[in-house]
Design a protein around this motif. Structure first.
Motif, PDB file in Angstrom:
ATOM      1  N   UNK A 192      51.277  57.705  37.568  1.00  0.00           N
ATOM      2  CA  UNK A 192      51.158  56.956  38.828  1.00  0.00           C
ATOM      3  C   UNK A 192      52.527  56.877  39.513  1.00  0.00           C
ATOM      4  N   UNK A 193      53.567  56.628  38.719  1.00  0.00           N
ATOM      5  CA  UNK A 193      54.922  56.495  39.289  1.00  0.00           C
ATOM      6  C   UNK A 193      55.355  57.785  39.972  1.00  0.00           C
ATOM      7  N   UNK A 194      54.933  58.912  39.412  1.00  0.00           N
ATOM      8  CA  UNK A 194      55.294  60.203  40.005  1.00  0.00           C
ATOM      9  C   UNK A 194      54.739  60.306  41.431  1.00  0.00           C
ATOM     10  N   UNK A 195      53.527  59.772  41.617  1.00  0.00           N
ATOM     11  CA  UNK A 195      52.904  59.834  42.951  1.00  0.00           C
ATOM     12  C   UNK A 195      53.691  58.995  43.956  1.00  0.00           C
ATOM     13  N   UNK A 196      54.440  58.006  43.455  1.00  0.00           N
ATOM     14  CA  UNK A 196      55.179  57.118  44.359  1.00  0.00           C
ATOM     15  C   UNK A 196      56.602  57.605  44.620  1.00  0.00           C
ATOM     16  N   UNK A 197      57.029  58.629  43.878  1.00  0.00           N
ATOM     17  CA  UNK A 197      58.398  59.139  44.083  1.00  0.00           C
ATOM     18  C   UNK A 197      58.516  59.809  45.443  1.00  0.00           C
ATOM     19  N   UNK A 198      59.635  59.536  46.138  1.00  0.00           N
ATOM     20  CA  UNK A 198      59.805  60.202  47.441  1.00  0.00           C
ATOM     21  C   UNK A 198      60.044  61.696  47.280  1.00  0.00           C
ATOM     22  N   UNK A 254      41.876  57.177  32.421  1.00  0.00           N
ATOM     23  CA  UNK A 254      40.761  58.100  32.691  1.00  0.00           C
ATOM     24  C   UNK A 254      40.720  58.498  34.173  1.00  0.00           C
ATOM     25  N   UNK A 255      41.255  57.663  35.021  1.00  0.00           N
ATOM     26  CA  UNK A 255      41.310  58.008  36.452  1.00  0.00           C
ATOM     27  C   UNK A 255      42.351  59.107  36.706  1.00  0.00           C
ATOM     28  N   UNK A 256      43.480  59.024  35.997  1.00  0.00           N
ATOM     29  CA  UNK A 256      44.576  59.967  36.310  1.00  0.00           C
ATOM     30  C   UNK A 256      44.507  61.234  35.457  1.00  0.00           C
ATOM     31  N   UNK A 257      43.870  61.114  34.288  1.00  0.00           N
ATOM     32  CA  UNK A 257      43.736  62.266  33.381  1.00  0.00           C
ATOM     33  C   UNK A 257      42.416  62.066  32.625  1.00  0.00           C
ATOM     34  N   UNK A 258      41.327  62.655  33.138  1.00  0.00           N
ATOM     35  CA  UNK A 258      40.012  62.348  32.569  1.00  0.00           C
ATOM     36  C   UNK A 258      39.922  62.570  31.055  1.00  0.00           C
ATOM     37  N   UNK A 280      34.610  43.221  32.550  1.00  0.00           N
ATOM     38  CA  UNK A 280      33.880  43.416  33.814  1.00  0.00           C
ATOM     39  C   UNK A 280      34.345  42.408  34.864  1.00  0.00           C
ATOM     40  N   UNK A 281      34.603  41.186  34.418  1.00  0.00           N
ATOM     41  CA  UNK A 281      35.094  40.136  35.328  1.00  0.00           C
ATOM     42  C   UNK A 281      36.431  40.552  35.958  1.00  0.00           C
ATOM     43  N   UNK A 282      37.362  41.021  35.107  1.00  0.00           N
ATOM     44  CA  UNK A 282      38.692  41.424  35.596  1.00  0.00           C
ATOM     45  C   UNK A 282      38.568  42.630  36.539  1.00  0.00           C
ATOM     46  N   UNK A 283      37.723  43.583  36.159  1.00  0.00           N
ATOM     47  CA  UNK A 283      37.540  44.790  36.984  1.00  0.00           C
ATOM     48  C   UNK A 283      36.959  44.395  38.346  1.00  0.00           C
ATOM     49  N   UNK A 284      35.987  43.501  38.343  1.00  0.00           N
ATOM     50  CA  UNK A 284      35.365  43.085  39.608  1.00  0.00           C
ATOM     51  C   UNK A 284      36.355  42.327  40.491  1.00  0.00           C
ATOM     52  N   UNK A 285      37.169  41.506  39.841  1.00  0.00           N
ATOM     53  CA  UNK A 285      38.147  40.720  40.592  1.00  0.00           C
ATOM     54  C   UNK A 285      39.183  41.626  41.278  1.00  0.00           C
ATOM     55  N   UNK A 286      39.463  42.753  40.630  1.00  0.00           N
ATOM     56  CA  UNK A 286      40.490  43.665  41.169  1.00  0.00           C
ATOM     57  C   UNK A 286      39.896  44.675  42.153  1.00  0.00           C
ATOM     58  N   UNK A 287      38.564  44.684  42.275  1.00  0.00           N
ATOM     59  CA  UNK A 287      37.893  45.686  43.110  1.00  0.00           C
ATOM     60  C   UNK A 287      38.403  45.714  44.566  1.00  0.00           C
ATOM     61  N   UNK A 346      44.294  50.466  46.990  1.00  0.00           N
ATOM     62  CA  UNK A 346      45.757  50.543  46.921  1.00  0.00           C
ATOM     63  C   UNK A 346      46.227  51.437  45.774  1.00  0.00           C
ATOM     64  N   UNK A 347      45.298  51.871  44.922  1.00  0.00           N
ATOM     65  CA  UNK A 347      45.697  52.703  43.785  1.00  0.00           C
ATOM     66  C   UNK A 347      46.349  53.989  44.326  1.00  0.00           C
ATOM     67  N   UNK A 348      47.618  54.239  43.944  1.00  0.00           N
ATOM     68  CA  UNK A 348      48.389  55.300  44.606  1.00  0.00           C
ATOM     69  C   UNK A 348      47.757  56.689  44.564  1.00  0.00           C
ATOM     70  N   UNK A 349      47.014  56.997  43.502  1.00  0.00           N
ATOM     71  CA  UNK A 349      46.446  58.344  43.427  1.00  0.00           C
ATOM     72  C   UNK A 349      45.028  58.406  44.001  1.00  0.00           C
ATOM     73  N   UNK A 350      44.561  57.291  44.507  1.00  0.00           N
ATOM     74  CA  UNK A 350      43.193  57.231  45.014  1.00  0.00           C
ATOM     75  C   UNK A 350      42.237  56.944  43.862  1.00  0.00           C
ATOM     76  N   UNK A 351      41.433  55.908  44.018  1.00  0.00           N
ATOM     77  CA  UNK A 351      40.499  55.549  42.945  1.00  0.00           C
ATOM     78  C   UNK A 351      39.235  56.400  43.061  1.00  0.00           C
ATOM     79  N   UNK A 352      38.718  56.879  41.940  1.00  0.00           N
ATOM     80  CA  UNK A 352      37.455  57.624  42.017  1.00  0.00           C
ATOM     81  C   UNK A 352      36.308  56.673  42.361  1.00  0.00           C
ATOM     82  N   UNK A 353      35.199  57.254  42.799  1.00  0.00           N
ATOM     83  CA  UNK A 353      34.057  56.447  43.228  1.00  0.00           C
ATOM     84  C   UNK A 353      33.148  56.165  42.024  1.00  0.00           C
TER      85      UNK A 353
END
Ligand SMILES: N[C@@H](CCC(=O)N[C@@H](CS)C(=O)NCC(=O)O)C(=O)O
Length: 201
Positions: free
Chosen positions: A96-102, A154-158, A180-187, A192-199
């Motif tokens: 993820x950090x690599x995606x944010x490097x200029x 799993x999002x960045x490297x399946x 599930x509660x934490x995942x829903x709260x962060x939905x 904002x996920x730098x690499x794009x969140x899968x659907x």
């Protein structure tokens, strides 16, 4: 940390780190200049890093979960907690950090290494996991470390189909009510996920 708090039903005040609450970020930096979260404030005293926070909750605010079961299981729980944090979460974060490097500061070698190490971690853990949780029947500290790290990894490297046990374990974690509660709260912040969140998830 949130998984442990929700799973135990422990009462706490959630302090959001976002643009509308600069005072929370300023306070985080006062306690922990790295600006990494979560931290837990108990009567103003900061607890830092998820593992010692869960240790602290287990010692001082024990709920129904055996986060660090004593005896022989403790060593395995602590080992897997370190495994998920250091070998899965850290390598996922490097990607993820690599995606944010200029531009001009990219590190393709580091990125390749992080992907390689993440795959080594997937291959290593496959066949090592208990059922249904990391060490068997008990949902422990190891699962608290595994859930966020495998969720994003799993999002960045399946994980893919070649590690069926790990894939099933990730699915079981996401189905746990506290996870599930934490995942829903962060939905709402997913975009904002730098690499794009899968659907999915
Ligand atoms: N090993 C730490 C990880 C802390 C950490 O890296 N937190 C991430 C979010 S989960 C963070 O603060 N990211 C923002 C940043 O690095 O600026 C723990 O388990 O608490």
């Amino acid at each position: 940390m949130l998984i442990a708090l929700y799973a135990d039903g422990t009462d706490f005040e959630y302090r959001l780190l976002d643009q509308d609450h600069p005072e929370n970020f300023a306070e985080l930096l006062r306690h922990w200049p790295f600006g990494k979260f979560p931290i837990l404030l108990d009567d103003g005293e900061p607890l830092i890093e998820t593992t010692p926070i869960i240790d602290y909750l287990y010692a001082h605010y024990r709920g129904p979960n055996d986060w660090i079961p004593p005896g022989e299981m403790e060593q395995r729980v602590r080992f897997l907690d370190r495994f998920f944090d250091l070998y899965v979460m850290n390598n996922m974060s490097r990607i993820v950090a690599e995606a944010l490097r200029p531009e001009g500061s990219k590190d393709p070698y580091g990125l390749k290494q992080a992907r390689k190490e993440l795959n080594t971690a997937y291959d290593w853990i496959e066949g090592q996991l208990g059922d249904p949780w990391a060490v068997g029947d008990l949902f422990t500290l190891a699962d608290c470390a595994a859930a966020p790290s495998l969720f994003y990894a799993d999002w960045v490297e399946p994980i893919g189909e070649a590690r069926p046990q790990l894939k099933a374990y990730r699915a079981a974690l996401l189905a746990h009510p506290a996870v599930a509660h934490v995942v829903d709260e962060a939905r709402p912040y997913r975009h904002l996920f730098p690499l794009g969140a899968p659907d999915r998830d």
